[in-house]
Design a protein around this motif. Structure first.
Motif, PDB file in Angstrom:
ATOM      1  N   VAL A   1     -10.958  -6.624 -11.564  1.00  0.00           N
ATOM      2  CA  VAL A   1      -9.955  -6.110 -10.426  1.00  0.00           C
ATOM      3  C   VAL A   1     -10.803  -5.967  -9.162  1.00  0.00           C
ATOM      4  O   VAL A   1     -10.353  -6.144  -8.176  1.00  0.00           O
ATOM      5  N   ASP A   2     -12.256  -5.963  -9.363  1.00  0.00           N
ATOM      6  CA  ASP A   2     -13.075  -5.708  -8.008  1.00  0.00           C
ATOM      7  C   ASP A   2     -12.840  -6.798  -7.093  1.00  0.00           C
ATOM      8  O   ASP A   2     -12.909  -6.490  -5.902  1.00  0.00           O
ATOM      9  N   PRO A   3     -12.840  -8.124  -7.395  1.00  0.00           N
ATOM     10  CA  PRO A   3     -12.676  -9.025  -6.331  1.00  0.00           C
ATOM     11  C   PRO A   3     -11.768  -8.824  -5.674  1.00  0.00           C
ATOM     12  O   PRO A   3     -11.497  -8.860  -4.400  1.00  0.00           O
ATOM     13  N   VAL A   4     -10.497  -8.449  -6.189  1.00  0.00           N
ATOM     14  CA  VAL A   4      -8.962  -8.224  -5.505  1.00  0.00           C
ATOM     15  C   VAL A   4      -9.257  -7.056  -4.543  1.00  0.00           C
ATOM     16  O   VAL A   4      -8.822  -6.947  -3.435  1.00  0.00           O
ATOM     17  N   ILE A   5     -10.055  -5.844  -5.032  1.00  0.00           N
ATOM     18  CA  ILE A   5     -10.307  -4.838  -4.375  1.00  0.00           C
ATOM     19  C   ILE A   5     -10.978  -5.404  -2.945  1.00  0.00           C
ATOM     20  O   ILE A   5     -10.579  -4.916  -1.794  1.00  0.00           O
ATOM     21  N   HIS A   6     -12.069  -6.110  -3.039  1.00  0.00           N
ATOM     22  CA  HIS A   6     -12.734  -6.631  -1.977  1.00  0.00           C
ATOM     23  C   HIS A   6     -11.867  -7.270  -1.074  1.00  0.00           C
ATOM     24  O   HIS A   6     -12.015  -7.053   0.301  1.00  0.00           O
ATOM     25  N   MET A   7     -10.898  -8.141  -1.197  1.00  0.00           N
ATOM     26  CA  MET A   7      -9.926  -8.957  -0.649  1.00  0.00           C
ATOM     27  C   MET A   7      -9.213  -7.886   0.159  1.00  0.00           C
ATOM     28  O   MET A   7      -8.651  -7.846   1.343  1.00  0.00           O
ATOM     29  N   LEU A   8      -8.361  -6.889  -0.642  1.00  0.00           N
ATOM     30  CA  LEU A   8      -7.635  -6.148   0.046  1.00  0.00           C
ATOM     31  C   LEU A   8      -8.184  -5.391   1.250  1.00  0.00           C
ATOM     32  O   LEU A   8      -7.772  -4.944   2.420  1.00  0.00           O
ATOM     33  N   ASN A   9      -9.662  -4.834   0.939  1.00  0.00           N
ATOM     34  CA  ASN A   9     -10.063  -3.935   2.020  1.00  0.00           C
ATOM     35  C   ASN A   9     -10.430  -5.040   3.323  1.00  0.00           C
ATOM     36  O   ASN A   9     -10.677  -4.436   4.363  1.00  0.00           O
ATOM     37  N   LEU A  10     -10.326  -6.485   3.122  1.00  0.00           N
ATOM     38  CA  LEU A  10     -10.513  -7.139   4.461  1.00  0.00           C
ATOM     39  C   LEU A  10      -9.400  -7.707   4.995  1.00  0.00           C
ATOM     40  O   LEU A  10      -9.455  -8.210   5.937  1.00  0.00           O
ATOM     41  N   ILE A  11      -8.120  -7.381   4.527  1.00  0.00           N
ATOM     42  CA  ILE A  11      -6.920  -7.552   5.210  1.00  0.00           C
ATOM     43  C   ILE A  11      -6.554  -6.641   6.188  1.00  0.00           C
ATOM     44  O   ILE A  11      -6.055  -5.546   5.874  1.00  0.00           O
ATOM     45  N   ASP A  12      -6.546  -7.037   7.569  1.00  0.00           N
ATOM     46  CA  ASP A  12      -6.215  -5.973   8.434  1.00  0.00           C
ATOM     47  C   ASP A  12      -4.961  -5.845   8.535  1.00  0.00           C
ATOM     48  O   ASP A  12      -4.389  -4.323   8.749  1.00  0.00           O
ATOM     49  N   HIS A  13      -3.684  -6.216   8.144  1.00  0.00           N
ATOM     50  CA  HIS A  13      -2.459  -5.906   8.229  1.00  0.00           C
ATOM     51  C   HIS A  13      -2.232  -4.777   7.257  1.00  0.00           C
ATOM     52  O   HIS A  13      -1.338  -3.924   7.653  1.00  0.00           O
ATOM     53  N   LEU A  14      -3.008  -4.368   6.354  1.00  0.00           N
ATOM     54  CA  LEU A  14      -2.600  -3.094   5.394  1.00  0.00           C
ATOM     55  C   LEU A  14      -3.208  -2.001   5.789  1.00  0.00           C
ATOM     56  O   LEU A  14      -3.131  -0.876   5.278  1.00  0.00           O
ATOM     57  N   ARG A  15      -4.219  -2.078   6.940  1.00  0.00           N
ATOM     58  CA  ARG A  15      -4.672  -0.891   7.522  1.00  0.00           C
ATOM     59  C   ARG A  15      -3.858  -0.077   8.280  1.00  0.00           C
ATOM     60  O   ARG A  15      -2.943  -0.698   9.230  1.00  0.00           O
ATOM     61  N   ALA A  16      -3.676   1.139   8.361  1.00  0.00           N
ATOM     62  CA  ALA A  16      -2.936   1.976   9.225  1.00  0.00           C
ATOM     63  C   ALA A  16      -3.258   1.964  10.600  1.00  0.00           C
ATOM     64  O   ALA A  16      -2.322   2.230  11.457  1.00  0.00           O
ATOM     65  N   ASP A  17      -4.586   1.807  10.982  1.00  0.00           N
ATOM     66  CA  ASP A  17      -5.244   1.742  12.221  1.00  0.00           C
ATOM     67  C   ASP A  17      -4.999   0.368  12.939  1.00  0.00           C
ATOM     68  O   ASP A  17      -5.299   0.376  13.973  1.00  0.00           O
ATOM     69  N   ARG A  18      -4.377  -0.565  12.210  1.00  0.00           N
ATOM     70  CA  ARG A  18      -4.016  -1.569  12.920  1.00  0.00           C
ATOM     71  C   ARG A  18      -2.656  -2.084  13.376  1.00  0.00           C
ATOM     72  O   ARG A  18      -1.888  -1.393  12.905  1.00  0.00           O
TER      73      ARG A  18
ATOM     74  N   SER B   1       0.854  -1.188   0.080  1.00  0.00           N
ATOM     75  CA  SER B   1      -0.046   0.118   0.163  1.00  0.00           C
ATOM     76  C   SER B   1       0.885   1.327   0.049  1.00  0.00           C
ATOM     77  O   SER B   1       1.805   1.307   0.655  1.00  0.00           O
ATOM     78  N   LEU B   2       0.647   2.164  -0.776  1.00  0.00           N
ATOM     79  CA  LEU B   2       1.393   3.387  -1.019  1.00  0.00           C
ATOM     80  C   LEU B   2       0.930   4.352   0.112  1.00  0.00           C
ATOM     81  O   LEU B   2       1.754   5.191   0.554  1.00  0.00           O
ATOM     82  N   ALA B   3      -0.208   4.067   0.663  1.00  0.00           N
ATOM     83  CA  ALA B   3      -0.612   5.013   1.865  1.00  0.00           C
ATOM     84  C   ALA B   3      -0.071   4.812   3.147  1.00  0.00           C
ATOM     85  O   ALA B   3       0.353   5.412   3.750  1.00  0.00           O
ATOM     86  N   THR B   4      -0.150   3.205   3.629  1.00  0.00           N
ATOM     87  CA  THR B   4       0.178   2.733   4.593  1.00  0.00           C
ATOM     88  C   THR B   4       1.858   2.165   4.573  1.00  0.00           C
ATOM     89  O   THR B   4       2.290   1.873   5.998  1.00  0.00           O
ATOM     90  N   ARG B   5       2.168   1.792   3.572  1.00  0.00           N
ATOM     91  CA  ARG B   5       3.482   1.530   3.369  1.00  0.00           C
ATOM     92  C   ARG B   5       3.746   0.013   3.941  1.00  0.00           C
ATOM     93  O   ARG B   5       4.750  -0.356   4.293  1.00  0.00           O
ATOM     94  N   ARG B   6       2.617  -0.762   3.840  1.00  0.00           N
ATOM     95  CA  ARG B   6       2.629  -1.878   4.501  1.00  0.00           C
ATOM     96  C   ARG B   6       2.415  -2.887   3.270  1.00  0.00           C
ATOM     97  O   ARG B   6       1.524  -2.539   2.362  1.00  0.00           O
ATOM     98  N   THR B   7       2.867  -4.386   3.448  1.00  0.00           N
ATOM     99  CA  THR B   7       2.987  -5.215   2.447  1.00  0.00           C
ATOM    100  C   THR B   7       2.274  -6.473   2.902  1.00  0.00           C
ATOM    101  O   THR B   7       2.401  -6.920   3.947  1.00  0.00           O
ATOM    102  N   VAL B   8       1.852  -7.143   1.881  1.00  0.00           N
ATOM    103  CA  VAL B   8       1.197  -8.436   2.289  1.00  0.00           C
ATOM    104  C   VAL B   8       1.201  -9.252   0.947  1.00  0.00           C
ATOM    105  O   VAL B   8       1.339  -8.619  -0.263  1.00  0.00           O
ATOM    106  N   ASN B   9       1.741 -10.471   1.013  1.00  0.00           N
ATOM    107  CA  ASN B   9       1.838 -11.482   0.016  1.00  0.00           C
ATOM    108  C   ASN B   9       0.377 -12.116  -0.262  1.00  0.00           C
ATOM    109  O   ASN B   9      -0.196 -12.682   0.511  1.00  0.00           O
TER     110      ASN B   9
END
Length: 410
Positions: free
Chosen positions: A393-410, A182-190
């Protein structure tokens, strides 16, 4: 002159008078070069069972995504189309850095080139046990019984053998690993995309051995073709134009049935419950496991007349229309994606309600996503008129929004 061996990074000087090499003491900045050797050893890192692993999983958390569907669902095309779409989408490029792993690059490039050249990808075959085949070769018998040249006697072997893992000897599926930052949070997930043939899950024991990733999956996507209901398939054939007539006449391409799909869903739920000691009487819910269903070949839905089709399916001339700024048919916004998902659920309950009821029993939070991996039907010669994915692309966006590690507030 200082000379550095580009293989082992040793530093020398060459004495022209003596015609010999002289070792050079490591310079202050030379210590950094030794780290390259450490990195090289890291590239060959193996798990305790001796399996090759991607070095990316040592640096970032990995989310396992299992795609389950029969060969007729075009599941492999769907995975490749989704990865290709997210890696080349200009909207996602503003928010994400998306890079395939080193080990996945070659396989992914070959699959992408096949679709870009408008060729069909070979279907994912049912996996089997290769131990018997290996034993046949050990006994001097080839794949079809052909005699093999004599082999020298084997040296004495140590009786102590390492314990093999539960699925050794089986043709285990290799995931495609993609790194999302994520360019916003600088967090990475595989994201590890696992392709599972629906034919494998006819027997839960076989499924557990050829697709062990499903037991530890964070997301499971069932891939169901839009032609599952054969009565509606007949209506599609009746209204098909020249662009789809050839594809719809292929009985193998549309051979998946409602009964086999229900069995596939039931077996996957059984496998996951057993592997995770999950109570049989409880539904499987997030956040432990996220389950969604992709209605594949959604371009064919435009051939039937139902109110939801205008929201779910691409327009009838999708394959003929030129690309536009949002020519891929993606909605991007979570609210709009959810609205289309609800419309797809309503459509599924009309097309194959028995599948929806089976999903609801095991996975009450299941979401639906319409996707066309290629955007058109396949010709008899295994080629496509165009390669124009719809809503991949929409299914991938749906998944990325559910991954807690990518959120800045987690």
């Amino acid at each position: 002159m200082r000379i550095v061996c580009l293989n082992c990074l040793a530093e020398f000087k060459f004495d022209s008078a003596r015609r010999s090499w002289i070792w050079v003491l490591r310079q202050p900045n030379g210590a950094f070069a030794t780290r390259v050797a450490d990195y090289s050893r890291r590239l060959d890192r193996r798990c305790p069972n001796g399996c090759e692993i991607d070095e990316e999983i040592l640096d970032h958390p990995t989310t396992v995504i299992g795609f389950v569907g029969e060969s007729a669902s075009s599941k492999t095309h769907l995975i490749v189309s989704m990865i290709y779409s997210v890696m080349n989408d200009p909207m996602l490029a503003r928010e994400w850095s998306i890079v395939p792993s080193r080990r996945s690059t070659k396989l992914l490039a070959a699959l992408e080139n096949t679709l870009m050249n408008r060729q069909a990808i070979g279907y994912t075959q049912k996996r089997g046990y290769v131990g018997a085949q290996m034993q046949r070769q050990e006994n001097g018998i080839g794949p079809v019984g052909a005699p093999q040249p004599p082999r020298p006697p084997m040296p004495p072997q140590n009786q102590t053998q390492t314990q093999s893992h539960a699925w050794s000897g089986w043709q285990v599926r290799t995931p495609i690993l993609i790194k999302f930052t994520s360019l916003a949070t600088r967090r990475t997930v595989n994201l590890a995309f696992v392709d599972v043939a629906g034919e494998d899950v006819a027997d839960a024991e076989i499924a557990a051995k050829v697709s062990p990733h499903l037991a530890v999956a964070d997301f499971i996507w069932f891939v169901v073709p839009s032609t599952l209901n054969k009565q509606y398939l007949a209506m599609m054939r009746e209204h098909a134009g020249p662009a789809n007539e050839e594809s719809l006449s292929n009985n193998v391409e549309h051979s998946q049935t409602v009964g086999r799909t229900k069995m596939m869903i039931d077996q996957i739920a059984k496998l996951w419950r057993t592997a995770n000691s999950y109570p049989l009487e409880l539904p499987i819910e997030p956040p432990r496991l996220h389950v969604s269903t992709i209605v594949a070949k959604s371009d064919l839905l435009s051939l039937i007349s139902l109110p939801e089709v205008g929201i779910v399916a691409p327009p009838p001339d999708w394959a003929d229309s030129p690309y536009s700024l949002n020519g891929a048919g993606n909605l991007y916004q979570p609210g709009q994606i959810a609205y289309r998902s609800d419309a797809t659920r309503s459509l599924v309950r009309k097309l194959f309600p028995a599948v929806d009821s089976t999903l609801s029993i095991h996975f009450p939070h299941n979401r639906y996503f319409p996707v066309s991996a290629v955007g058109c039907g396949k010709r008899a010669d295994n080629t496509y008129p165009v390669f124009k994915p719809f809503a991949a692309v929409d299914p991938v966006i749906h998944m990325l929004n559910l991954i807690d590690h990518l959120r800045a507030d987690r």
